[in-house]
Scaffold this motif. Structure first.
Motif, PDB file in Angstrom:
ATOM      1  N   TYR A 144      -4.863  14.736   0.712  1.00 35.68           N
ATOM      2  CA  TYR A 144      -4.569  13.982  -0.401  1.00 35.68           C
ATOM      3  C   TYR A 144      -3.440  14.581  -1.209  1.00 35.68           C
ATOM      4  O   TYR A 144      -2.318  14.057  -1.578  1.00 35.68           O
ATOM      5  N   PHE A 211       6.451  -0.682  10.578  1.00 34.84           N
ATOM      6  CA  PHE A 211       5.448  -1.353   9.548  1.00 34.84           C
ATOM      7  C   PHE A 211       4.722  -0.236   9.050  1.00 34.84           C
ATOM      8  O   PHE A 211       4.472  -0.225   7.786  1.00 34.84           O
ATOM      9  N   TYR A 212       3.899   0.339  10.080  1.00 39.20           N
ATOM     10  CA  TYR A 212       3.110   1.527   9.300  1.00 39.20           C
ATOM     11  C   TYR A 212       3.847   2.517   8.563  1.00 39.20           C
ATOM     12  O   TYR A 212       3.361   2.964   7.657  1.00 39.20           O
ATOM     13  N   CYS A 215       4.569   0.808   5.181  1.00 37.13           N
ATOM     14  CA  CYS A 215       3.490   0.820   4.263  1.00 37.13           C
ATOM     15  C   CYS A 215       2.708   1.990   3.903  1.00 37.13           C
ATOM     16  O   CYS A 215       2.228   2.081   2.643  1.00 37.13           O
ATOM     17  N   ARG A 216       2.756   2.946   4.702  1.00 33.96           N
ATOM     18  CA  ARG A 216       2.128   4.219   4.248  1.00 33.96           C
ATOM     19  C   ARG A 216       2.972   5.014   3.085  1.00 33.96           C
ATOM     20  O   ARG A 216       2.326   5.478   2.395  1.00 33.96           O
ATOM     21  N   ILE A 218       4.693   3.363   0.878  1.00 30.00           N
ATOM     22  CA  ILE A 218       4.497   2.455  -0.143  1.00 30.00           C
ATOM     23  C   ILE A 218       3.081   2.842  -0.850  1.00 30.00           C
ATOM     24  O   ILE A 218       2.723   3.081  -1.980  1.00 30.00           O
ATOM     25  N   SER A 219       2.095   2.849  -0.076  1.00 26.59           N
ATOM     26  CA  SER A 219       0.736   3.215  -0.384  1.00 26.59           C
ATOM     27  C   SER A 219       0.530   4.431  -0.928  1.00 26.59           C
ATOM     28  O   SER A 219      -0.289   4.557  -1.889  1.00 26.59           O
ATOM     29  N   TRP A 220       0.981   5.627  -0.295  1.00 34.57           N
ATOM     30  CA  TRP A 220       0.850   6.883  -0.598  1.00 34.57           C
ATOM     31  C   TRP A 220       1.574   7.194  -2.133  1.00 34.57           C
ATOM     32  O   TRP A 220       1.045   7.850  -2.833  1.00 34.57           O
ATOM     33  N   THR A 222       2.317   4.625  -4.240  1.00 37.37           N
ATOM     34  CA  THR A 222       1.692   4.073  -5.036  1.00 37.37           C
ATOM     35  C   THR A 222       0.233   4.755  -5.799  1.00 37.37           C
ATOM     36  O   THR A 222       0.215   4.959  -6.858  1.00 37.37           O
ATOM     37  N   TRP A 223      -0.500   5.286  -4.652  1.00 38.58           N
ATOM     38  CA  TRP A 223      -1.493   6.328  -5.075  1.00 38.58           C
ATOM     39  C   TRP A 223      -1.222   7.143  -5.727  1.00 38.58           C
ATOM     40  O   TRP A 223      -1.705   7.685  -7.042  1.00 38.58           O
ATOM     41  N   ILE A 227      -2.535   5.527  -9.482  1.00 40.65           N
ATOM     42  CA  ILE A 227      -3.915   5.669  -9.340  1.00 40.65           C
ATOM     43  C   ILE A 227      -4.650   7.051  -9.478  1.00 40.65           C
ATOM     44  O   ILE A 227      -5.437   7.161 -10.322  1.00 40.65           O
TER      45      ILE A 227
END
Lengths: 306, 72
Positions: A144, A211-212, A215-216, A218-220, A222-223, A227
């Motif tokens: 993380y 794709f992976y 997405c990873r 954007i996801s990481w 954003t988090w 978040i």
């Protein structure tokens, strides 16, 4: 370390093959070569925790990129050794050449973080690093904190750079490109997977690494920035702060190992990359002849009977 | 009729094209990103690619079956 950059560079390598190799280099070779350095070393970087006990490296950066450690997995030399084994075993030019290109791309991209790679192993066991962003894998922070640091630093810019390189060569992601350039170079593999997947699934499988990666990223990101609620210097924040300065972000100690002067690293890395391409271009025809000879031997050799 | 035959692949499954293809890829991306923001274990090189392949293969098949069912 680099994150989505390693997914994007697979397509970047595919899209920028030398002219005579286009449509003849195995995509799966590039893919496996690019992923192999981390397949071999990364599982122990973060480790696993079972019943409250952590199993993993006590000094992740030394394990991942150092020598002693698994740092040799991130070297062009080891990539060449693996490629030689593959070549002697299968005599498959398309796969062997793709494998070395993918392996070299991974090892050379990773000189960018603050630890870098043992680039000239086994001739020189010192790390080569440009120190563009902080290597942040630690036992306490785990994946993380590593992700948060990477996606708050120039690491994010590196991912975006590779994304732009792929998007600039957007044809590499099209159905037409897959049919005319990717499938012929790996016809048997695609035919084998095609026994269980329809064509739309095969095409999705080809695009899946891109794709992976996207997405990873954007996801990481954003988090990490919307978040997460980290406590930095005793202050609770909403999201980790961005820091696009050299060897950032400031809020984490960049891990490092004894290394050469960072100014010589980029020219040396580009020279090694050019050397790999030059050698493969020179070896392309002789490898093709050797592969054809092996195939001819197999077809003319007497069939074994019970 | 010819166009319909061309839209089928070696297994007799429908090929995706145009807006429908974009829809399924976007659907896969949005669901994966949203799910993985909250469940980080999804962010790995096996589940990520499988997610896309599963959505693109299963999604249209389920959609076709639902449409056929509603016509009857």
């Amino acid at each position: 370390m680099s994150w989505a950059a390693h997914q994007f560079e697979v397509y970047a390598v595919q899209a920028h093959l030398p002219k005579k190799m286009r449509g003849k280099v195995s995509f799966w070779g590039i893919w496996l070569g690019d992923f192999m350095p981390d397949f071999l070393s990364k599982f122990w970087v973060y480790g696993i925790t079972v019943n409250g006990r952590h199993y993993g490296s006590s000094v992740p950066h030394q394990w991942h990129r150092g020598f002693p450690g698994m740092g040799l997995t991130h070297t062009v030399f080891v990539g060449i050794v693996f490629t030689l084994f593959l070549w002697l075993w299968k005599r498959n030019r398309a796969f062997a050449v793709g494998y070395l290109l993918g392996y070299a791309a991974h090892a050379l991209t990773d000189v960018n973080d603050s630890v870098g790679t043992v680039l000239l192993f086994p001739f020189w066991w010192v790390n080569w690093t440009v120190q563009t962003w902080a290597y942040a894998a630690t036992v306490e922070g785990g994946k993380y904190l590593d992700a948060a640091a990477y996606y708050s630093s120039l690491g994010l810019v590196m991912d975006v750079f590779w994304l732009v390189v792929v998007l600039a060569s957007w044809r590499v992601l099209t159905r037409d490109y897959w049919r005319t350039q990717i499938v012929p170079a790996d016809a048997r593999t695609w035919a084998w997977i095609g026994k269980v997947l329809p064509e739309r699934g095969l095409l999705a499988l080809y695009r899946a690494t891109f794709f992976y990666g996207l997405c990873r990223m954007i996801s990481w990101t954003t988090w990490a920035h919307l978040i997460a609620e980290p406590v930095i210097d005793g202050v609770k924040r909403r999201g980790y702060p961005f820091d696009l300065s050299w060897t950032g972000p400031w809020w984490i100690t960049a891990r490092s190992l004894p290394h050469v002067n960072p100014w010589v690293v980029l020219p040396a890395t580009l020279a090694i990359l050019a050397g790999v391409y030059w050698a493969l271009i020179r070896l392309w025809e002789p490898m093709g002849r050797a592969e054809a000879e092996r195939r001819a031997e197999r077809t003319t050799s007497p069939t074994r009977t019970g | 009729m010819t166009a319909e035959v061309e839209d089928l692949d070696h297994r007799g499954s429908r090929r995706l094209a145009g807006a429908e293809e974009v829809f399924w890829y976007l659907f896969a991306a949005v669901t994966y990103v949203v799910a993985s923001i909250w469940q980080k274990f999804l962010l790995n090189w096996i589940i990520g690619p499988l997610w896309l392949v599963a959505v693109v293969v299963i999604g249209p098949a389920v959609w076709d079956r639902l449409r056929r069912g509603s016509r009857r």
